[in-house]
Scaffold this active site. Structure first.
Site, PDB file in Angstrom:
ATOM      1  CG  ASP A 139     -71.542   7.768  18.884  1.00 33.66           C
ATOM      2  OD1 ASP A 139     -71.614   6.801  19.651  1.00 33.66           O
ATOM      3  OD2 ASP A 139     -72.521   8.479  18.611  1.00 33.66           O
ATOM      4  CE1 TYR A 181     -71.303  12.673  16.877  1.00 37.97           C
ATOM      5  CE2 TYR A 181     -72.519  12.424  18.926  1.00 37.97           C
ATOM      6  CZ  TYR A 181     -72.030  11.893  17.751  1.00 37.97           C
ATOM      7  OH  TYR A 181     -72.267  10.583  17.448  1.00 37.97           O
ATOM      8  CE  LYS A 203     -63.394   9.059   3.822  1.00 36.23           C
ATOM      9  NZ  LYS A 203     -63.204   7.679   3.366  1.00 36.23           N
ATOM     10  CG  ASP A 253     -62.637   4.615   4.617  1.00 34.79           C
ATOM     11  OD1 ASP A 253     -61.739   5.201   5.237  1.00 34.79           O
ATOM     12  OD2 ASP A 253     -62.842   4.801   3.414  1.00 34.79           O
TER      13      ASP A 253
END
Ligand code: NAD
Length: 331
Positions: free
Chosen positions: A227, A123, A170, A203
């Site tokens: 988000d 972002y 991640k 995930d």
């Protein structure tokens, strides 16, 4: 008397913001609302969707309630929402997701808080074309940014008697950026031995939240995952219409629902104002106005649990404004 900036936004924003303003006023707290417009509709007049006087108003008042603002996809101006968060250094995005009676949901007893880093990650908006057929975006994660958001999550967990903080990342793939976020999370966790800590790959986190959401409590994560996971969690508790949020910084705070401007519903008195009203409840608690906050929350819950005067997304056919009227009457 508080001076508070009110940004109605666009799409369904003005309708839900007006409903929230009326409900908050009815709770007895004295607020002088300073109405400031931002978004595409002010572009022509000011040459920017986020005029400087809007930022100045929030800087002066330190607190704002905001409706959603449309961000053009693919082209056009950068997100006003992201710009506001960066400009005011609103580094912590707090999004509680809690089920309550009467809300149509497949789940019961969900009580999660998402703590999303609000100023870094993809972002940062540093992206460019590489020739004509490739594009590059830069993901920024810093020790300082990670440390303050993870510490915020632990302190929030402590204050609200929460049992566990889960850091979402991640780091198996993004070893530098998410690796740094994870490393810092583990370090900060050691300062809070009374709170359980675990980390989870994003995930797997999505799957677990759908399967066993009750196993989780406070979730802390970088911007993009925050988000996405916030919308997933809003889905667990009955949809975007009921999911509030707060952007907190060192010098002020902007309270806004998770949802966007839902252009298809705009101007039809259809949108559910609950998310914006509950963002107002978060704002009142931030200000220490707990009696007003509790009265509004109780009235919202009662109206929803009765199920008679609720908006379309909760299975009813009441309009935004009449839904607010019912809450005001209940208060
Ligand atoms: P959205 O949140 O506006 O809508 C997604 C779905 O949820 C739609 O079906 C919509 O009708 C429904 N919905 C949303 N809010 C609702 C409410 N209060 N009551 C009932 N139903 C509601 O997401 P989108 O369509 O992806 O985004 C629309 C625009 O909003 C985009 O320009 C996006 O950039 C912007 N946006 C702004 C913010 C913000 O201002 N903070 C946040 C998210 C999206």
């Amino acid at each position: 008397m508080y001076n508070i900036t009110l940004i109605p936004g666009d799409g369904i924003g003005p309708e839900v913001a007006d409903a929230a303003k009326r409900v908050i006023d009815a709770s007895g707290v004295k607020i002088n609302w300073e109405i400031q417009n931002a978004g595409e509709h002010v572009m022509q007049e000011y040459g920017t969707p986020l005029p400087n006087h809007v930022i100045e108003s929030i800087k002066k008042n330190k607190v704002a309630l905001k409706g959603p603002i449309t961000t053009p996809i693919g082209t056009g101006f950068r997100s006003v929402n992201v710009a506001l968060r960066k400009e005011l250094n609103l580094y912590a995005n707090i999004r509680p997701c809690k089920t309550f009676k009467g809300i149509p949901s497949r789940y019961e007893n969900i009580d999660l808080i998402i703590v999303r880093e609000n100023t870094e990650d993809l972002y940062a908006g540093i992206e460019h074309m590489v020739g004509e057929d490739a594009a590059e975006s830069i993901k920024i994660i810093t020790r300082k940014g990670s440390e303050r958001i993870v510490r915020y999550a632990f302190e929030l967990a402590k204050k609200e008697n929460r049992r566990k903080v889960t850091a979402v990342h991640k780091a198996n793939i993004m070893k530098c950026t998410d690796g740094l976020f994870l490393e810092v999370s583990r370090e900060v966790a050691q300062e809070f031995p009374e709170i359980q800590f675990e980390d989870m790959i994003v995930d797997a986190m999505c799957m677990k939240l759908v399967q066993v959401p009750e196993n989780y409590d406070v979730l802390v994560m970088p911007n993009l995952y925050g988000d996405i996971i916030s919308d997933l969690c809003a889905g667990l508790i009955g949809g975007l219409g009921v999911a509030p949020g707060a952007n907190i910084g060192t010098d002020g705070a902007v309270f806004e629902p998770i949802h966007g401007s839902a252009p298809k519903r705009a101007g039809q008195n259809l949108a559910n104002p609950t998310a914006t009203i509950l963002s107002g409840v978060m704002m009142l608690r931030y200000l220490g106005e707990n009696d007003s906050a509790n009265a509004i929350e109780k009235a919202v819950k009662e109206i929803i649990s009765k199920g008679e005067k609720v908006t379309y997304d909760l299975g009813g056919s009441t309009g935004t404004s009449e839904f607010a009227d019912a809450i005001i009457e209940m208060i």
